[in-house]
Design a protein around this motif. Structure first.
Motif, PDB file in Angstrom:
ATOM      1  N   GLU A 298       8.223   6.552  -0.206  1.00  0.00           N
ATOM      2  CA  GLU A 298       8.279   7.992  -0.469  1.00  0.00           C
ATOM      3  C   GLU A 298       7.584   8.338  -1.783  1.00  0.00           C
ATOM      4  O   GLU A 298       6.815   9.311  -1.863  1.00  0.00           O
ATOM      5  N   SER A 299       7.854   7.562  -2.821  1.00  0.00           N
ATOM      6  CA  SER A 299       7.266   7.863  -4.131  1.00  0.00           C
ATOM      7  C   SER A 299       5.758   7.624  -4.130  1.00  0.00           C
ATOM      8  O   SER A 299       4.991   8.414  -4.697  1.00  0.00           O
ATOM      9  N   TYR A 300       5.326   6.553  -3.484  1.00  0.00           N
ATOM     10  CA  TYR A 300       3.889   6.260  -3.442  1.00  0.00           C
ATOM     11  C   TYR A 300       3.142   7.326  -2.650  1.00  0.00           C
ATOM     12  O   TYR A 300       2.118   7.852  -3.113  1.00  0.00           O
ATOM     13  N   ASP A 301       3.657   7.663  -1.483  1.00  0.00           N
ATOM     14  CA  ASP A 301       2.963   8.618  -0.617  1.00  0.00           C
ATOM     15  C   ASP A 301       2.969  10.029  -1.183  1.00  0.00           C
ATOM     16  O   ASP A 301       2.090  10.834  -0.866  1.00  0.00           O
ATOM     17  N   SER A 302       3.946  10.346  -2.032  1.00  0.00           N
ATOM     18  CA  SER A 302       4.023  11.685  -2.615  1.00  0.00           C
ATOM     19  C   SER A 302       3.148  11.837  -3.862  1.00  0.00           C
ATOM     20  O   SER A 302       3.065  12.923  -4.432  1.00  0.00           O
ATOM     21  N   SER A 373       1.662  -3.390  -2.068  1.00  0.00           N
ATOM     22  CA  SER A 373       1.362  -4.378  -1.016  1.00  0.00           C
ATOM     23  C   SER A 373       2.617  -5.106  -0.542  1.00  0.00           C
ATOM     24  O   SER A 373       2.631  -5.672   0.550  1.00  0.00           O
ATOM     25  N   LYS A 374       3.673  -5.047  -1.339  1.00  0.00           N
ATOM     26  CA  LYS A 374       4.915  -5.735  -0.992  1.00  0.00           C
ATOM     27  C   LYS A 374       5.995  -4.799  -0.431  1.00  0.00           C
ATOM     28  O   LYS A 374       6.794  -5.213   0.408  1.00  0.00           O
ATOM     29  N   PHE A 375       6.013  -3.545  -0.875  1.00  0.00           N
ATOM     30  CA  PHE A 375       7.124  -2.662  -0.564  1.00  0.00           C
ATOM     31  C   PHE A 375       6.789  -1.511   0.380  1.00  0.00           C
ATOM     32  O   PHE A 375       7.702  -0.916   0.953  1.00  0.00           O
ATOM     33  N   HIS A 376       5.528  -1.177   0.543  1.00  0.00           N
ATOM     34  CA  HIS A 376       5.210  -0.005   1.341  1.00  0.00           C
ATOM     35  C   HIS A 376       5.484  -0.257   2.818  1.00  0.00           C
ATOM     36  O   HIS A 376       5.076  -1.264   3.385  1.00  0.00           O
ATOM     37  N   LEU A 377       6.172   0.672   3.441  1.00  0.00           N
ATOM     38  CA  LEU A 377       6.501   0.553   4.854  1.00  0.00           C
ATOM     39  C   LEU A 377       5.329   0.967   5.743  1.00  0.00           C
ATOM     40  O   LEU A 377       4.545   1.834   5.364  1.00  0.00           O
TER      41      LEU A 377
END
Length: 377
Positions: A298-302, A373-377
């Protein structure tokens, strides 16, 4: 502080962070990760300080970490009130022994039981590593009963987390929160979620995994709990603090890669293996990792991290003259002798604010992409 008036404020010098941007970057990230969900994070702005006409340099003006409505918003104890049904602000603090007996306590982490640190794989046993056992009570209390109550509560909460993660057992408190007992009526996850604000813990883990702060096992790790009438009675992780030794400034995760915040690391003297058990204990639970990955995605995509990059570039440009005035006053961009033993080789080498800022920005971009690379769904 959204225009609210308070008496207590802090000026952070950031002397060993020659970019002056690490604390501010951490608080901006924390505001998006924690503040957006209602947890307390200090506001912070740069200020140039003059005392009686004498220039003292640039500082980061921040809020005092304290229990107040508008800051850490838990039930504040009235003067001389001795009941335990109040709010508490706590710090895992390596200097707890310098505080009064009333304002400090120790945690024994389920009899110093070994857990698995998080290294991105199956984890390594923490047996033999040193753990900071001390806590400081940062809020006002007025009786040994209050100190003993919160000390017992924190010890038991960690045990509930430990039993859930390491023994797949559910433990719950008795009605007056003085003891715990095993139950088959709820799942181990539910047992944890009854006494821990897990969402705040996951976001705090993400913030610290990004920052790779050298002090994360030692101090400036805060949490609150509210036993007031309307209090949630859950250990809540908020009020992040003190990040001048983070983001690649110190020789910790210097390349921006690897897992750090819940992993085993060397202490600041490069002697003993250490770790933060609060960040580590749940890391191998699938349900907890799902919460972390969801929050990260959520934080990355936002655009949270892109906005942090932009803030670094904007502040570098906007405050360039102020940073130069500070260097003339203190010369800490050239003469790093007072703290160079704490810096990476790259941090030692910078000679201008532009170089210091670019080093921070590049490290942070590398860090974010590694974690993505490790946490993004």
């Amino acid at each position: 502080n959204e225009g609210e008036k308070f008496k207590n404020w802090v000026l952070l010098a950031g002397y060993k962070d020659t970019s002056f941007l690490r604390d501010k970057t951490a608080y901006e990230l924390a505001e998006e990760l924690l503040g957006s969900d209602g947890y307390y994070v200090t506001d912070a702005e740069f200020a140039e300080v003059y005392i009686n006409g004498e220039y003292w340099g640039i500082y980061l003006l921040a809020e005092q970490q304290e229990i107040k409505e508008g800051r850490v918003n838990v039930t504040e104890a009235e003067d001389d009130y001795t009941g335990t049904d109040i709010g508490y602000l706590l710090e895992m603090d390596g200097y707890y022994y310098t505080e009064s007996e009333l304002q400090s306590f120790e945690v024994n982490y389920t009899g110093w039981a070994s857990i698995k640190a998080y290294d991105g794989n199956k984890g390594r046993s923490t047996r033999g590593t040193s753990i900071n056992k001390g806590f400081t009570i940062k809020s006002d209390i007025y009786s040994p009963e209050q100190r003993d109550f919160i000390a017992n509560f924190v010890n038991r909460v960690y045990e509930i987390m430990y039993y859930a993660a390491c023994e797949d057992k559910a433990y719950v408190f008795n009605p007056d929160f003085t003891a715990i007992f095993e139950t088959k009526d709820i799942s181990p996850r539910e047992a944890v979620e009854r006494v821990v604000d897990v969402k705040s813990l996951a976001s705090t883990y993400i913030l610290n995994e990004i920052a790779c702060d050298a002090d994360i096992y030692w101090s400036s790790f805060l949490m609150s709990i509210d036993f007031g009438e309307d209090g949630a009675k859950k250990l809540t992780f908020e009020a992040p603090w003190d990040f001048d030794s983070s983001f690649g400034n110190k020789d910790r995760a210097a390349d921006g890669k690897g897992f750090y915040a819940a992993n085993i690391m060397l202490d600041v003297n490069n002697r003993n293996s250490s770790f933060n058990p609060w960040l580590a204990v749940l890391m191998h639970e699938d349900w907890y990792m799902d919460i972390i990955k969801q929050k990260w995605t959520e934080s990355y995509d936002s655009g949270t991290y892109e906005r942090a990059f932009e803030m670094i570039e904007k502040d570098t440009s906007q405050y360039s003259e102020a940073f130069e005035r500070n260097y003339k006053r203190w010369n800490n961009i050239i003469d790093k002798s007072a703290f160079e033993q704490e810096l990476t080789e790259k941090s030692k080498a910078v000679k201008t604010h532009d170089e210091a800022s670019k080093l921070l920005l590049q490290w942070l971009k590398t860090r974010v992409e590694f974690l993505n690379s490790k946490f993004h769904l």
